[in-house]
Design an enzyme around this catalytic site. Structure first.
Site, mmCIF file in Angstrom:
data_model
loop_
_atom_site.group_PDB
_atom_site.id
_atom_site.type_symbol
_atom_site.label_atom_id
_atom_site.label_comp_id
_atom_site.label_asym_id
_atom_site.label_seq_id
_atom_site.Cartn_x
_atom_site.Cartn_y
_atom_site.Cartn_z
ATOM 1 N N GLY A 51 27.316 46.392 98.480
ATOM 2 C CA GLY A 51 27.368 47.284 99.284
ATOM 3 C C GLY A 51 28.523 48.175 98.985
ATOM 4 N N SER A 77 34.281 51.744 91.312
ATOM 5 C CA SER A 77 34.039 50.458 92.020
ATOM 6 C C SER A 77 34.402 50.793 93.262
ATOM 7 C CB SER A 77 35.452 49.661 91.279
ATOM 8 O OG SER A 77 35.590 48.642 91.966
ATOM 9 N N GLU A 105 28.452 55.909 92.800
ATOM 10 C CA GLU A 105 27.456 56.564 91.565
ATOM 11 C C GLU A 105 26.869 55.248 90.733
ATOM 12 O OE1 GLU A 105 25.753 59.176 91.206
ATOM 13 O OE2 GLU A 105 26.381 60.557 93.215
ATOM 14 N N HIS A 111 26.230 52.097 91.428
ATOM 15 C CA HIS A 111 25.414 51.458 91.804
ATOM 16 C C HIS A 111 23.918 52.431 91.834
ATOM 17 C CE1 HIS A 111 28.676 49.599 94.298
ATOM 18 N NE2 HIS A 111 27.967 48.576 93.909
HETATM 19 P P1 AMP Z 1 29.250 45.025 93.211
HETATM 20 O O1 AMP Z 1 28.861 45.851 94.437
HETATM 21 O O2 AMP Z 1 30.488 45.551 92.789
HETATM 22 O O3 AMP Z 1 28.863 43.724 93.495
HETATM 23 O O4 AMP Z 1 28.367 45.842 91.967
HETATM 24 C C1 AMP Z 1 26.937 45.570 92.095
HETATM 25 C C2 AMP Z 1 26.359 45.870 90.746
HETATM 26 O O5 AMP Z 1 26.760 47.285 90.517
HETATM 27 C C3 AMP Z 1 26.926 45.078 89.504
HETATM 28 O O6 AMP Z 1 25.660 44.943 88.706
HETATM 29 C C4 AMP Z 1 27.907 45.973 88.958
HETATM 30 O O7 AMP Z 1 27.994 45.830 87.612
HETATM 31 C C5 AMP Z 1 27.363 47.268 89.040
HETATM 32 N N1 AMP Z 1 28.388 48.351 89.171
HETATM 33 C C6 AMP Z 1 29.609 48.405 89.627
HETATM 34 N N2 AMP Z 1 30.383 49.436 89.307
HETATM 35 C C7 AMP Z 1 29.617 49.928 88.462
HETATM 36 C C8 AMP Z 1 29.879 51.139 87.384
HETATM 37 N N3 AMP Z 1 30.908 51.937 87.532
HETATM 38 N N4 AMP Z 1 29.039 51.728 86.527
HETATM 39 C C9 AMP Z 1 27.761 50.729 86.466
HETATM 40 N N5 AMP Z 1 27.548 49.609 87.221
HETATM 41 C C10 AMP Z 1 28.462 49.455 88.100
#
Ligand code: AMP
Length: 272
Positions: free
Chosen positions: A22, A176, A26, A28
């Protein structure tokens, strides 16, 4: 959720799945877009998974905005958001975990020894619940992507894993959810991650093949910025994540740095 996916499957619809914690950005959304290209519908999970946080990490503080996330998912044409309670995924008596033997002993797994057990466990559970044909993960979490790829192979999950490129802010900072913790004065320090990776790539492109030379230059560059504390800077084999001494085959540079209290990660292929 399982019944909903069974219905889609009976109707012959291909399901793409994007697992997230969550506080969507961008990065995600790019995974959802990639999902639409490969399937008939895109399903998203929003679950801040407690088993991948160690005591003292930011589980409670992790940013959350479910209403905003729902609006963003709707805009991206997501058909289902699966957002279970912690007790639903980990009821009393839960005791089965998925662990990998080697990949978690590198990079982030050294300072976060229980993290990838939590990731592999929750992703296995989500795969069994959401029953996707294809699942999209970001290359931003490079080690996580390799862990999932390996787990899917080893455990014969009938799911295609797709890696999607890192989405960055205009100034280069890898997007992030944790960037929201960064104070304005930390921004310049945070940018040292992507800037030093670019420099490392330039060095590799210029023919420097000694990994230590490039790692030392990267450490020196990042350490020059205030409030940075390096967890690791590594040049490794993209598949095994084992350290490489000489860059004579595909190699990725991965790094984790605390800027103030915020732990940031980033990576870049030095040689493909
Ligand atoms: P998270 O919500 O941080 O656990 O991320 C969920 C998914 O989004 C994971 O597969 C991450 O690798 C991907 N993700 C997070 N940040 C980025 C980013 N800047 N660019 C591409 N994918 C991302």
């Amino acid at each position: 959720m399982q019944a909903r996916s069974d219905l889609s499957r009976r109707q012959g619809r291909k399901i793409a799945f994007v697992p997230t914690m969550g506080f969507l950005h961008e990065g995600h959304l790019s995974l959802m877009k990639a999902g639409h290209k490969r399937a008939d519908e895109v399903l998203v999970s929003i679950f801040v998974n407690p088993t991948q946080f160690a005591p003292g990490e930011d589980l409670e503080a992790y940013p959350r905005d479910f209403d905003r996330d729902c609006r963003l998912c709707e805009k991206e044409g997501v058909s289902v958001i699966f957002s279970p309670d912690v007790k639903e995924l980990y009821p009393d008596g839960f005791q089965t975990y998925v662990t990998l033997e080697k990949l978690p002993h590198h990079l982030c797994g050294i300072s976060r020894p229980t993290h990838f057990r939590g990731v592999a466990t929750v992703v296995s559970k989500l795969f069994n619940i959401v029953k996707p044909h294809v699942a999209i993960f970001g290359e931003k979490d490079f080690q996580q992507l390799q862990v999932i790829r390996r787990m899917v192979k080893d455990m014969n999950f009938d799911i295609e894993i797709v890696g999607a490129p890192i989405v960055r802010e205009a100034d280069g900072l890898a997007m992030s959810s944790r960037n929201t913790y960064l104070k304005p004065e930390h921004r310049i320090s945070a940018l040292s991650l992507c800037n030093s990776l670019k420099k490392a790539k330039e060095m590799a492109d210029a023919g420097i093949s000694d990994a230590k030379t490039i790692i030392d230059a990267t450490i020196k560059q990042i350490s020059g910025y205030p409030e940075t504390a390096i967890d690791y800077v590594a040049v490794c084999d993209p598949e095994t994540l084992e350290d490489m001494k000489i860059i004579d085959r595909p190699a990725v540079m991965a790094l984790a740095v605390k800027v103030g209290k915020t732990r940031l990660i980033d990576n870049m292929m030095l040689k493909t």
